[in-house]
Scaffold this motif. Sequence first.
Motif, short mmCIF file in Angstrom:
data_model
loop_
_atom_site.label_atom_id
_atom_site.label_comp_id
_atom_site.label_asym_id
_atom_site.label_seq_id
_atom_site.Cartn_x
_atom_site.Cartn_y
_atom_site.Cartn_z
N LEU A 64 0.84 -1.21 0.00
CA LEU A 64 0.00 0.00 0.00
C LEU A 64 0.87 1.25 0.00
N THR A 65 1.93 1.23 0.79
CA THR A 65 2.83 2.38 0.88
C THR A 65 3.52 2.64 -0.46
N ALA A 66 3.99 1.57 -1.09
CA ALA A 66 4.65 1.73 -2.39
C ALA A 66 3.71 2.31 -3.43
N GLY A 67 2.47 1.82 -3.47
CA GLY A 67 1.48 2.37 -4.40
C GLY A 67 1.21 3.85 -4.14
N SER A 68 1.19 4.20 -2.85
CA SER A 68 0.98 5.61 -2.49
C SER A 68 2.10 6.48 -3.05
N PHE A 69 3.33 5.99 -2.93
CA PHE A 69 4.48 6.74 -3.44
C PHE A 69 4.41 6.91 -4.96
N MET A 70 3.79 5.94 -5.64
CA MET A 70 3.66 6.06 -7.09
C MET A 70 2.76 7.23 -7.47
N THR A 71 1.68 7.43 -6.73
CA THR A 71 0.81 8.57 -7.03
C THR A 71 1.50 9.89 -6.70
N PHE A 72 2.21 9.93 -5.57
CA PHE A 72 2.97 11.14 -5.26
C PHE A 72 3.99 11.43 -6.37
N GLY A 73 4.67 10.39 -6.85
CA GLY A 73 5.63 10.59 -7.92
C GLY A 73 4.97 11.08 -9.20
N ALA A 74 3.80 10.51 -9.53
CA ALA A 74 3.07 10.93 -10.72
C ALA A 74 2.66 12.39 -10.63
N VAL A 75 2.16 12.78 -9.46
CA VAL A 75 1.73 14.17 -9.27
C VAL A 75 2.93 15.12 -9.38
N PHE A 76 4.03 14.75 -8.76
CA PHE A 76 5.22 15.61 -8.81
C PHE A 76 5.77 15.72 -10.22
#
Length: 301
Positions: A64-76
């Motif tokens: 779940l944490t890794a998937g969360s980081f993917m959205t943060f990366g996409a937004v950034f």
Amino acid sequence: MAREEENMQDKENKENKETDTTINGQVDQPGRQFYIPSQIVDEFGEKGRDHLNKRFRAQFLLALTAGSFMTFGAVFSILLAVGIESKGLYHLLSGIGFASGYAMVFISGSVLFTEINVLLPSYLFNKGGLMKRTIYKFWASAYVGNILGAFLVGILIQLSASLSPSFYNELSMYLDHKMKFMEDGVLGWFEILISGILANWLIGMAAFLTTAARDITGKFLGTMLPVILFVAGNFQHSAANMGYFSMGILSTDKYQWYEYIFFNLVPASIGNLIGGGILVSLLFSYAYKEDIQTSLGRTNG
């Protein structure tokens, strides 16, 4: 096993101390500041084993944490690229933005589907083809956990109302870029699969370079270079696309959720398995088979 690890440590210490000397016997060349390839393959296998030895609850939370980081990366990646006219600078900034998500994954030890496509095969190959149901359960839970984590952060970002209209205009362009293969029908499906192979080959090398580095700066740089390349090349990386698609589902009805899944994530994921498992894990495990020193490699004899 303790004896083998001690021997490996002694070998590494010897390699680090090997230097050229002057006539007076003084040290003239510093020791090596990175892990050699066989040690990296060792580390991949050990990381894969460590992930498998965690309780399912911990595995799923890390996914779940890794998937969360993917959205943060996409937004950034989108925020850095908004308003940039130069294509080269656009790709560079977008790649740097997404690399932040991968850096958080690699350094935090989170469970990312496309990373374990490298770690678990390294463990399997070096254990002589060990196959257990728990391995596939872990693989599936990582994939589902990544999707849910990415979608959860997408929801939180939408509820925060933090992003400007220009962000969503840029997001729409990103989504069109990812979904353009739909126009080619069946051929497009296979194009995504091949693109997925290339994407996870690069992410496998990001894991390779990150593992080779011994300091935090080296790990950031090792992550950044392959990620910038796959973002600039529009290679289809399923975990990365989860971040973009989670925002797309919540902000636009241009594409339906099942189109994101069946016309992108499914073929991309198959390609990611091939790219990470074969072109990184199997290739290096075979090439350095005789040099692998840990119990993982020695089991294979």
